[in-house]
Design an enzyme around this catalytic site. Structure first.
Site, short mmCIF file in Angstrom:
data_model
loop_
_atom_site.label_atom_id
_atom_site.label_comp_id
_atom_site.label_asym_id
_atom_site.label_seq_id
_atom_site.Cartn_x
_atom_site.Cartn_y
_atom_site.Cartn_z
N LYS A 120 -11.69 -65.88 115.68
CA LYS A 120 -12.90 -65.23 116.19
C LYS A 120 -13.62 -64.43 115.11
O LYS A 120 -14.82 -64.20 115.21
CB LYS A 120 -12.55 -64.36 117.39
CG LYS A 120 -12.15 -65.20 118.61
CD LYS A 120 -12.11 -64.38 119.88
CE LYS A 120 -11.93 -65.28 121.10
NZ LYS A 120 -10.61 -65.96 121.13
C1 LIG Z 1 -10.34 -67.18 121.73
C2 LIG Z 1 -9.16 -67.98 121.32
C3 LIG Z 1 -8.98 -69.32 121.73
C4 LIG Z 1 -9.96 -70.03 122.66
O1 LIG Z 1 -11.20 -70.25 122.08
P1 LIG Z 1 -12.47 -70.64 123.00
O2 LIG Z 1 -13.62 -70.61 122.06
O3 LIG Z 1 -12.56 -69.58 124.06
O4 LIG Z 1 -12.22 -71.99 123.59
C5 LIG Z 1 -7.88 -70.01 121.26
N1 LIG Z 1 -6.95 -69.42 120.48
C6 LIG Z 1 -7.08 -68.14 120.07
C7 LIG Z 1 -6.01 -67.55 119.22
C8 LIG Z 1 -8.17 -67.37 120.47
O5 LIG Z 1 -8.28 -66.09 120.07
#
Ligand SMILES: *Cc1c(COP(=O)(O)O)cnc(C)c1O
Length: 480
Positions: A120
């Site tokens: 993220k």
């Molecule tokens: C947010 C997140 C996801 C999921 O991603 P999306 O964009 O919501 O599909 C998967 N793995 C981790 C570690 C995350 O922080």
């Protein structure tokens, strides 16, 4: 480049207008009026570009209301080896997103080298710089004092990524609600150790769903929301999705030697933000074979791609890949909009069913047949699958992966095709999920030396009851 709502009843806006907003006024999500498409010659010229150059190439097609020099500068100060510095073994930090090769044709894209050790950071760090820039420069933001108070709820990764992206940013304050129980100690310490004056951690004596309910209640009070300039950074934010599409290009060029080749991507998915970014990269002309949607036991997306039925669940299951524990996928509407041939009336009809607690079936009305044209595949993993995958990857390749990445790898391998490179997205580093690693491998994950004593650092947090009015009072007192 104009943006329109998937539900067709909201004004058409420019990038900077939707940057600070959430949903469109008709409840839809903003998408580009048309996807810009790279020509063969342009794609050829992009091979060999570094991360910053690629980011500019891709994002300048989607953002045309920020001066090019300014956009280049914002990208330049975001994607640095200093910010994405937690590189592990054999990686080249200057790469920002190094491609780790497990064996010929099988790769992991390292996306978790930023400050919070999850992917993220890739988009959120840019968002922090875009917010600061827009608050200081956009006429509409200046008219309202150039201030933004971000309110959110987190079950772990989003909150920390937002706080590390917004700390110290002019004009921005963050009020992040987190549940007293449910996050790992590492995740808690990541957030609460921040001492920045513009970061407020509100620890709620409850669970994540209660935190989210409070955020909804506060946001539904429109007087309060406008009066205190409340904004959000949730995963439907278009700028986040756009910024994520860049690393699909980066990975594609790293995994191939010619643009005649195709690559498949496997994506650990929850809210469909990451994989939606892959869909956009493909619409922009990137030769992607398959986008593989990998879910955990919360398999609402896997069910859709297998059966054509989208059936959000009343409740989420708690799993060993908590960042994918969702009951409905908030970005999914963007994909279905394209699948339907951009039919806003159809989207209104489908989501009217979803929002009244129901489901929809695209097989019944023939739309599901088109999924094949979009090269989507899916699968899911159980706890035992993830533990097995963590063990196998450690034993066979000497690489430690976290439970979310393990989910992606497990499902990706089920769809692997001879001759097509497979890139699995690493969405977090194992250090964030120590208990799961210990269970799988019997050892502690390696942690960046800088973060060795994270849990021992002084914490700044404000513990509160599940009380909407108390949260509003806190914001009102601290949002002047
Ligand atoms: C947010 C997140 C996801 C999921 O991603 P999306 O964009 O919501 O599909 C998967 N793995 C981790 C570690 C995350 O922080």
């Amino acid at each position: 480049m104009n943006y329109l709502s998937t539900r067709g009843n909201a004004p058409t806006l420019r990038f900077s207008d939707i940057l600070l907003g959430g949903l469109a006024s008709d409840g839809g999500l903003y998408v580009p009026e048309a996807y810009p498409r790279f020509t063969t010659a342009e794609l050829a010229a992009m091979r060999g570009m570094n991360y910053r150059e690629l980011a500019f190439e891709v994002l300048s097609r989607l953002i045309d209301d920020i001066a090019h020099d300014d956009l280049r500068a914002l990208i330049g100060k975001t994607y640095t080896a200093e910010i994405y510095r937690y590189v592990t073994d054999q990686e080249n930090p200057a790469d920002i997103t190094p491609l780790k090769t497990l064996e010929p044709g099988l790769h992991i894209l390292a996306l978790s080298n930023g400050p919070t050790l999850a992917f993220k950071d890739m988009a959120m760090q840019l968002l922090g710089n875009l917010f600061e820039y827009a608050l200081a420069n956009s006429p509409s933001a200046k008219a309202t004092g150039g201030k933004l108070n971000i309110l959110g709820a987190t079950s772990g990764d989003t909150g920390s990524a937002a706080e590390y992206a917004m700390r110290g940013k002019h004009g921005v304050r963050v009020f992040m609600l987190s549940p007293e129980h449910g996050m790992t100690r590492f995740q808690q310490a990541q957030m609460y150790a921040l001492q920045d004056a513009n970061i407020h951690n509100l620890v709620i004596r409850g669970v994540f769903d209660q935190c989210q309910d409070i955020v909804k209640a506060v946001s539904n009070d429109l007087d309060f929301k406008t009066g205190h300039r409340i904004g959000a950074v949730n995963s439907i934010n278009w700028a986040r999705v756009a910024a994520q599409s860049v690393y699909y290009f980066k990975a594609y060029f790293a995994a191939t030697h010619s643009n005649d080749q195709e690559v498949s991507f496997s994506v650990p998915s929850g809210n469909f933000g990451n994989v939606c970014a892959g869909h956009i990269a493909r619409q922009m002309g990137l030769p992607i074979k398959k986008l593989i949607v990998a879910t955990n036991e919360n398999d609402v997306l896997d069910e859709f791609f297998r059966t054509g039925v989208y059936r959000p669940r009343p409740q989420t299951k708690h799993t060993s890949s908590p960042s994918m524990d969702i009951s409905k996928a908030s970005n999914f509407e963007r994909f279905v909009f394209d699948l339907s041939g951009r039919d806003a009336a159809k989207i209104r009809q489908l989501w009217a069913a979803v929002e009244s607690g129901g489901s929809f079936d695209l097989k019944a009305d023939g739309l599901f047949d088109r999924v094949a044209n979009f090269g989507m595949a899916s699968g899911s993993s159980s706890h035992a699958n993830r533990m097995d995958t963590i063990r196998t990857v450690y034993e066979v390749y000497g690489t430690m992966i976290d439970p979310h990445t393990a989910d992606g790898l497990k499902v990706g391998l089920e769809h692997r095709e001879p001759g097509v490179p497979l890139v699995c997205m690493e969405t977090a580093q194992p250090a964030k999920f120590e208990d799961a690693i210990r269970e799988a491998l019997g050892v502690d994950p390696v942690r960046p030396a800088e973060l060795a004593d994270l849990e021992a650092q002084p914490q700044k947090k404000h513990v509160m009851d599940v009380d909407v009015e108390a949260v509003k009072r806190y914001i009102a007192e601290h949002a002047r």
